[in-house]
Scaffold this active site. Structure first.
Site, short mmCIF file in Angstrom:
data_model
loop_
_atom_site.label_atom_id
_atom_site.label_comp_id
_atom_site.label_asym_id
_atom_site.label_seq_id
_atom_site.Cartn_x
_atom_site.Cartn_y
_atom_site.Cartn_z
N ASP A 239 88.53 -72.92 -33.22
CA ASP A 239 87.51 -72.26 -32.40
C ASP A 239 88.06 -71.97 -31.01
OD1 ASP A 239 85.21 -71.44 -31.17
OD2 ASP A 239 83.98 -73.11 -31.85
N HIS A 333 81.99 -63.07 -38.69
CA HIS A 333 81.76 -63.43 -37.30
C HIS A 333 82.92 -63.00 -36.39
CE1 HIS A 333 79.79 -65.84 -34.16
NE2 HIS A 333 80.98 -66.26 -33.82
#
Length: 425
Positions: A239, A333
């Site tokens: 991330d 995403h």
């Protein structure tokens, strides 16, 4: 949650962020270490049946000894690397407290932050919770919410960029855990150091302000992996792969308010969007590995785009498989949150994960304390979140439960406190 919605694989605080820190051990920290050594050896001498104490105490490591400067151009806690422990807390001014009380509070808070970040006691009433530790990369960051300006009679100094965020269809916001007059972000690489700062800030508030909400978060401890790498979130995804980096020529333009800003007190500041994003982990973990990767658009193991290459290889948005289907799904995403898919919109994501226990039905209350930084949220967070709101594959596995937007002024010069140009200008 968008990439701006949530922890996601393409725009989070990166391991490559350059911390504005310096190594060094304070005199107080060294004395604390020596004192601890004597205590351990003394206890070992009279405690038969217990494991023998080490011959000498372990010295402060680089994790404990690293100090971040308080008096800097931009407030600490923005471009510094991810910290192992964090606390986010919002305050409301108490009835009757106004500009004068707010100025005195920010002066107290700034001095406390300066002392604690240097590894010193907070003051004469220090609790000694962090007595044996070094600075541990502690940062304390202060911001102002939309309501602060009406409470202090400073409406004319409220930036247009601080206008309330629009409503998003995915929002399920708890108003009691959103917004606030004042916001404080605390981060450190030691949990006791972070708690010590939180307690000192709370005590300093005195009768001027009361806590509106407070949230606790964590990241992987520096040094826990064999080599520096992009952080993972609670979904197991890398991330932060595409987080803007200070080395990029347009970094300051995207993240910080220019020195010629209007209002002038926000020069060299930034705007923080804070979202508590719950991850529906039970649902997420039922997906196969391939299904999870299709939702994100990146490989779980190494963060590489599904179109091939390594973590840093540019994503090929047009690549198709043998059936003619896009390799990176249209609603992935990582595809939706790309700056080149959002008119260049970008933000510096610097979140903490959270886990606040297990609900009565056995579901974990866990997810991401999303914090992102930008020069203007209308050009950073908002356009990306709007796009995510229209069809992000990740949206069915996350829930936005609280939200806040805060104006974070530039760093305080020596002899100044944070926000002084606003409160005394």
């Amino acid at each position: 949650m968008a990439e701006q919605s949530f922890p996601v694989a393409d725009q989070d605080a990166s391991a490559e962020a350059k911390p504005s820190s310096r190594p060094g051990v304070s005199r107080r920290a060294l004395l604390g270490t020596v004192g601890a050594t004597g205590l351990v050896l003394g206890a070992a001498g009279g405690a038969a049946g217990y494991a023998a104490a080490p011959a000498a105490a372990t010295p402060l490591t680089s994790v404990g000894s690293t100090e971040v400067m308080f008096h800097v151009k931009h407030q600490p806690g923005i471009t510094d690397g991810l910290q192992a422990r964090g606390h986010l807390v919002a305050f409301d001014l108490t009835p009757g407290a106004g500009r004068k009380e707010a100025a005195a509070l920010l002066r107290r808070w700034s001095e406390t932050a300066r002392r604690l970040m240097a590894g010193e006691p907070s003051g004469s009433d220090d609790t000694d919770v962090a007595r044996d530790a070094g600075p541990s990369s502690l940062t304390v960051t202060f911001g102002f919410g939309h309501s602060f300006f009406s409470r202090t009679g400073l409406e004319k100094q409220r930036p247009v960029a601080l206008d309330p965020l629009p409503d998003f269809s995915s929002d399920q916001l708890d108003k009691s855990r959103s917004d606030g007059d004042l916001w404080v972000q605390i981060g450190a690489n030691d949990a006791l150091v972070a708690f010590h700062a939180l307690r000192a800030i709370q005590k300093d508030a005195g009768s001027a302000a009361r806590v509106r909400w407070q949230m606790n978060g964590f990241n992987r401890t520096p040094g826990a992996t064999a080599h520096p790498m992009t952080a993972r979130n609670l979904m197991g995804q890398l991330d932060g792969t595409r987080n803007p980096k200070p080395s990029e020529p347009d970094f300051d333009e995207r993240i910080f308010v220019p020195s010629s800003a209007t209002p002038a007190w926000m020069a060299n500041g930034s705007y923080a969007v804070v979202r508590r994003i719950r991850m529906l982990l039970d649902d997420w973990e039922k997906l196969s590995l391939g299904a999870q990767e299709a939702v994100i658009g990146r490989r779980k193991a190494n963060g590489a785009a599904l179109s091939g290459g390594s973590e840093t290889t540019a994503m090929d948005l047009e690549k198709t498989d043998a059936k003619g289907d896009l390799v990176v799904p249209i609603n992935a995403h990582a595809r939706i949150t790309r700056p080149d898919q959002n008119g260049g919109a970008a933000m510096l994501r610097r979140p903490f994960s959270f886990h606040d226990g297990i609900d009565a039905d056995g579901v974990p209350d866990a997810g991401l304390l999303f914090v992102c930084w930008q020069a203007d949220p209308l050009r950073g967070f908002v356009p990306v979140q709007r796009k995510l709101d229209r069809g992000d594959a990740l949206s069915q596995f996350i829930r936005h439960e609280s939200s806040g937007l805060f104006a974070v002024p530039g760093g305080a010069a020596r002899g100044e406190y944070v926000g002084q140009r606003l409160l005394e200008g």
